[in-house]
Write a protein that holds these residues in place. Structure first.
Motif, PDB file in Angstrom:
ATOM      1  N   THR A   1       0.912  -1.189   0.069  1.00  0.00           N
ATOM      2  CA  THR A   1      -0.034  -0.156  -0.079  1.00  0.00           C
ATOM      3  C   THR A   1       0.920   1.382   0.022  1.00  0.00           C
ATOM      4  OG1 THR A   1      -1.740   1.153   1.103  1.00  0.00           O
ATOM      5  CG2 THR A   1      -0.297   0.140   2.388  1.00  0.00           C
ATOM      6  N   ASP A   2       0.464   2.462  -0.571  1.00  0.00           N
ATOM      7  CA  ASP A   2       1.018   3.685  -0.342  1.00  0.00           C
ATOM      8  C   ASP A   2       0.528   4.618   0.396  1.00  0.00           C
ATOM      9  OD1 ASP A   2      -1.204   4.221  -2.008  1.00  0.00           O
ATOM     10  OD2 ASP A   2      -0.016   4.695  -3.615  1.00  0.00           O
ATOM     11  N   GLY A   3      -0.610   4.219   1.248  1.00  0.00           N
ATOM     12  CA  GLY A   3      -1.587   5.022   2.132  1.00  0.00           C
ATOM     13  C   GLY A   3      -2.846   5.445   1.432  1.00  0.00           C
ATOM     14  N   LYS A   4      -3.050   5.213   0.047  1.00  0.00           N
ATOM     15  CA  LYS A   4      -4.160   5.485  -0.576  1.00  0.00           C
ATOM     16  C   LYS A   4      -4.843   4.399  -1.334  1.00  0.00           C
ATOM     17  CE  LYS A   4      -7.458   7.753  -2.922  1.00  0.00           C
ATOM     18  NZ  LYS A   4      -8.806   8.048  -2.312  1.00  0.00           N
ATOM     19  N   TYR A   5      -3.769   3.842  -2.147  1.00  0.00           N
ATOM     20  CA  TYR A   5      -4.368   2.386  -2.817  1.00  0.00           C
ATOM     21  C   TYR A   5      -3.564   1.368  -2.352  1.00  0.00           C
ATOM     22  CZ  TYR A   5      -5.795   6.045  -6.395  1.00  0.00           C
ATOM     23  OH  TYR A   5      -6.870   6.651  -6.840  1.00  0.00           O
ATOM     24  N   ILE A   6      -4.339   0.053  -2.362  1.00  0.00           N
ATOM     25  CA  ILE A   6      -3.788  -1.025  -2.104  1.00  0.00           C
ATOM     26  C   ILE A   6      -3.535  -2.294  -3.333  1.00  0.00           C
ATOM     27  CG2 ILE A   6      -4.198  -3.170  -0.572  1.00  0.00           C
ATOM     28  CD1 ILE A   6      -5.814  -1.406   1.320  1.00  0.00           C
ATOM     29  N   TYR A   7      -2.405  -2.709  -3.180  1.00  0.00           N
ATOM     30  CA  TYR A   7      -2.230  -3.686  -4.483  1.00  0.00           C
ATOM     31  C   TYR A   7      -2.013  -5.111  -3.791  1.00  0.00           C
ATOM     32  CZ  TYR A   7      -1.123   0.623  -6.626  1.00  0.00           C
ATOM     33  OH  TYR A   7      -1.062   2.027  -7.114  1.00  0.00           O
ATOM     34  N   ILE A   8      -3.087  -6.076  -4.312  1.00  0.00           N
ATOM     35  CA  ILE A   8      -2.969  -7.469  -3.672  1.00  0.00           C
ATOM     36  C   ILE A   8      -2.729  -8.334  -4.836  1.00  0.00           C
ATOM     37  CG2 ILE A   8      -4.185  -8.902  -2.704  1.00  0.00           C
ATOM     38  CD1 ILE A   8      -5.603  -6.710  -1.185  1.00  0.00           C
ATOM     39  N   GLY A   9      -1.822  -9.342  -4.734  1.00  0.00           N
ATOM     40  CA  GLY A   9      -1.638 -10.472  -5.592  1.00  0.00           C
ATOM     41  C   GLY A   9      -2.256 -11.761  -4.969  1.00  0.00           C
ATOM     42  N   THR A  10      -2.877 -12.284  -5.942  1.00  0.00           N
ATOM     43  CA  THR A  10      -3.753 -13.636  -5.460  1.00  0.00           C
ATOM     44  C   THR A  10      -3.866 -14.494  -6.838  1.00  0.00           C
ATOM     45  OG1 THR A  10      -5.479 -14.748  -4.463  1.00  0.00           O
ATOM     46  CG2 THR A  10      -5.833 -12.667  -5.392  1.00  0.00           C
ATOM     47  N   GLN A  11      -3.421 -15.920  -6.672  1.00  0.00           N
ATOM     48  CA  GLN A  11      -3.276 -16.703  -8.021  1.00  0.00           C
ATOM     49  C   GLN A  11      -2.678 -16.006  -8.956  1.00  0.00           C
ATOM     50  OE1 GLN A  11      -7.350 -17.939  -8.628  1.00  0.00           O
ATOM     51  NE2 GLN A  11      -7.148 -19.541  -6.770  1.00  0.00           N
ATOM     52  N   ASN A  12      -3.252 -15.595  -9.993  1.00  0.00           N
ATOM     53  CA  ASN A  12      -2.448 -15.011 -11.100  1.00  0.00           C
ATOM     54  C   ASN A  12      -3.015 -13.710 -11.621  1.00  0.00           C
ATOM     55  OD1 ASN A  12      -4.735 -15.980 -12.259  1.00  0.00           O
ATOM     56  ND2 ASN A  12      -3.865 -16.418 -14.303  1.00  0.00           N
ATOM     57  N   THR A  13      -3.949 -13.252 -10.436  1.00  0.00           N
ATOM     58  CA  THR A  13      -4.513 -11.888 -10.404  1.00  0.00           C
ATOM     59  C   THR A  13      -3.885 -10.705  -9.609  1.00  0.00           C
ATOM     60  OG1 THR A  13      -6.122 -12.180  -8.917  1.00  0.00           O
ATOM     61  CG2 THR A  13      -6.477 -13.003 -11.310  1.00  0.00           C
TER      62      THR A  13
END
Length: 773
Positions: free
Chosen positions: A184-196
């Motif tokens: 996270t950058d404090g505004k957006y969250i990036y999540i990886g799971t399986q191949n997405t």
């Protein structure tokens, strides 16, 4: 007693016989790979066909020639030279198998029942339509996070792009980011799971939602390793390729599968239209990585097989690069290509080098250096030397005096060769045994066996060592520095640290005999060239390390067998010393500083059962006051649940949120409902219900106070969900928790729920992203 003597005699016969058979077939000359253009290889001398014979050079071997590591890596000049070297190494290792399978190498079965520590074709990176999602996150720290030495956990500063106060990845070393599936950058969250990959607009919490979900066209896997650097998202995942080969004198092609590490860098400045700006494909399995500043360092590993040799390369869109390959004089039972690759977040490949080593174990990375560790292998020549040393130092002194004198005369006779010497010595041994009565012979064999057990235990302590390789990072301009080895094995990355130019490592030494396991623990201090300049050995005999944390010039160490000794060790000089010790029930698997005076331990509560063993109970959170180094105290404890309760934080530091500035601890818990409910409210079905969620506490220097629990789900299964490792983090005054496909957002003070997101069921899906290359 007679049974013990008979057993000892049998073991002695097996040992001597096995060693004799091994040493009788080993060649007296070792083939060496030359560097001449023709790669001429010296033929091996025909091995002896006589059983029970020690190598004919055994009397001539110098005990001072034990194999040592060299600080000078040897660079291969060609693909053929690598192939020839590996081919000869394989032959040597086949010869070593005899001795490795003999009684010289004691069995490694554990003899106690205490709990064990839980000591990790080219694709363009295109994205396609796919329904898949999962989640994870980083944790910890804040503006008031401790700064006491390189071992303190430090989260990234407030991100200037978002202007929000947030917790980042819970890392070991300040300014050295570690990979995770959630960033996270404090505004957006990036999540990886399986191949997405999912992009979540996380703040403000009331309107948080998944704004985009896209997938990689990759082999089936979980995307678990990412970095976030401003508007650059760096992904590391597994790929593969297939080629074909034909065995010697065969005609059918057969497939060869090769693992790849893919490093893809995305521009995510436009959250609804991310773009790939570079992709690098490195031969080998992804092992680990770190990000320092704008440079990502990736370690990939692959086995080195001369019969189907694939020397690591790096492929980009239109270029194939060949890293230099180095080896070291110390032989390995199975070689591994360890490739270190440095990539700038702009997409530029800075450098890559490959080192032929053993199988990598734990790594430690400071801001300046990478340390790769693995178990040291013993060279064949060392086994011969050990066999000779044991015979003359252990067996001969226990023989009758006249036999000793005769053997010494033979040993010093320069007119006969080694094979004839051993023939005469073995004849003296037979005559000596035949001259003894049965009782005298049994007594002699028993004394020899006891002495050999003691010798073998010492030998194991001397040879069970960890190799350490140091590579200077130098902003991506990789430079090999030095290597050395130390006794014992580290538990994990937290068993190592670099401070003021010194490398410190704590290890557990173990040796295994027919009657007992002998273990102790050690601390070693090495200088910038990895020379040992200080040590403290034999800490907590009969116990092993369960957790360690370096903080500046102090080491906090937890060992365990029946109780949990918590040690404070001073490292302010080159002579480590124990300042204080505390013995309490239970043990800590993980230690994290709250500040310079308070250490938090996460582990298990224990109690002694009626059979004298140790029974694990619930998850235990301990507060250690180390303001007086000589008298550490456990000032507060929390025990959650009972025997079936588990927390990911005991095995993975990224699962724990501990922040002094916010005064908060959030710990994931998985248990059955009956373990956490009051006894008078339990019904039968509660024993079958599972409770998954987070326990949240306020924390200050005086102790813990429970805020409450954040329940993610109950019952036996989370229907419709996907497995995600638990993570906690905060943005401003909102606490975010993620577990198995769901995210919950709660007020950090009251724990009132503000929002919840089923990650895999929401968000816009796009079929692909544009490749800018």
């Amino acid at each position: 007693m007679n049974k013990i003597i008979i057993f000892a005699a049998i073991v002695a016969i097996i040992v001597v016989g096995g060693l004799g058979m091994y040493l009788s077939i080993i060649p007296s000359q070792v083939t060496s790979v030359t560097s001449d253009p023709n790669n001429i290889i010296t033929p091996l001398e025909t091995p002896s066909k006589f059983p029970y014979q020690i190598n004919k050079e055994v009397f001539d071997l110098s005990l001072s020639n034990h194999t040592n590591l060299s600080n000078e890596p040897i660079k291969f000049k060609s693909h053929q030279e690598i192939s020839d070297y590996l081919k000869q190494s394989t032959k040597n290792q086949q010869q070593m198998m005899y001795i490795r399978d003999s009684a010289m190498r004691m069995p490694t079965a554990f003899v106690d029942n205490e709990p064990r520590p839980v000591p990790s074709s080219m694709r363009e990176g295109a994205f396609v339509l796919e329904e898949a999602l999962e989640l994870q996150k980083r944790i910890e720290s804040g503006p008031d996070a401790p700064t006491a030495g390189s071992g303190s956990p430090i989260a990234d500063d407030v991100n200037s792009n978002s202007g929000n106060d947030y917790s980042a990845t819970n890392v070991q070393v300040k300014n050295v980011d570690e990979p995770d599936y959630l960033k996270t950058d404090g505004k957006y969250i990036y999540i990886g799971t399986q191949n997405t990959i999912s992009i979540i607009d996380a703040y403000p919490p009331e309107s948080a939602n998944v704004i985009l979900r896209f997938a990689l066209d990759v082999d089936p896997q979980n995307i678990e390793n990412m970095f976030l650097n401003d508007d650059r998202l760096i992904l590391m995942y597994h790929g593969s390729s297939e080629s074909q080969a034909i065995s010697e004198f065969d005609f059918r092609p057969y497939p060869i599968y090769n693992s790849k590490t893919i490093i893809s860098i995305l521009d995510v400045s436009d959250k609804k239209n991310p773009m790939v700006i570079s992709t690098h494909e490195v031969d080998g399995n992804y092992y680990n990585s770190r990000m320092i500043g704008d440079i990502v360092y990736v370690l990939s590993t692959t086995g080195a097989d001369y019969s189907n040799l694939i020397v690591p390369t790096i492929m980009t869109k239109d270029t194939v690069l060949y890293p230099d390959v180095y080896r070291f004089p110390n032989p390995e039972p199975n070689y591994n290509f360890n490739t270190v690759t440095a990539v700038d977040v702009s997409g530029k490949l800075i450098n890559s080098e490959t080192f032929m080593m053993g199988y990598s174990n734990s790594i430690y990375v400071s801001e300046d250096n990478l340390y790769i560790t693995y178990e040291k292998n013993i060279a064949p020549i060392d086994y011969e030397l050990i066999q000779k040393e044991r015979f003359f130092d252990v067996v001969v002194p226990l023989l009758p005096k006249d036999a000793q004198n005769k053997i010494k005369l033979i040993q010093n006779d320069s007119t006969i060769d080694s094979r004839e010497k051993w023939r005469q010595v073995s004849s003296i041994l037979q005559d000596t045994y035949n001259s003894l009565s049965k009782e005298e012979k049994d007594k002699l064999f028993s004394k020899i066996q006891d002495a050999m057990i003691e010798y073998d235990s010492k030998w194991q302590n001397d040879t069970r060592r960890t190799v350490i390789h140091k590579i200077a990072l130098d902003e991506g301009n990789l430079q090999y520095v030095a290597n050395n080895d130390v006794p014992g094995y580290p538990l994990n990355q937290f068993s190592m640290d670099e401070h003021s130019g010194f490398f410190r490592i704590t290890t557990t030494s173990e040796s295994f005999g027919p009657r007992e396991t002998i273990r102790s623990n050690n601390v070693y201090v090495l200088d910038d060239s990895l020379k040992i300049i200080g040590k403290l050995e034999k800490i907590a005999p009969e116990e092993r390390i369960y957790s360690a944390r370096f903080m500046g010039d102090k080491l906090y160490l937890v060992t365990f067998k029946q109780v949990d000794p918590f040690f404070v060790i001073d490292l302010s000089t080159n002579t480590p010393k124990i300042l204080g010790e505390l013995k309490i029930p239970g043990f800590s698997n993980y230690l994290q500083p709250y500040d310079e005076n308070i250490i938090i331990g996460i582990g298990r509560d224990t109690k002694e059962n009626s059979w004298g063993g140790v029974e694990q109970k619930g998850v235990k959170i301990s507060m250690f006051d180390v303001s007086d180094f000589n008298k550490p105290k456990e000032t507060d404890t929390i025990v959650i649940g009972s025997t079936g309760t588990y927390s990911e934080a005991t095995d993975n530091h990224k699962a724990l949120l501990l922040d002094k500035g916010k005064g908060i601890i959030s710990i994931p818990i998985k248990t059955d409902m009956a373990s956490i409910m009051p006894q008078n409210k339990i019904v039968n079905e509660d024993y079958d219900k599972q409770w998954y969620g987070f326990y949240v506490y306020t924390v200050d220097a005086n102790g813990f106070e429970e805020k409450g629990q954040i329940q993610h789900y109950t019952w036996q299964y989370n229907y419709g969900g996907q497995y995600m490792q638990p993570r906690s983090f905060y943005i401003n005054d909102s606490l975010y928790t993620v577990m198995d496909g769901s995210m919950k957002i709660n007020d950090i003070d009251t724990l009132d729920e503000l929002n919840s997101i089923k990650i895999q069921q929401t968000g816009n899906i796009i079929p692909y992203v544009t490749d800018l290359r």
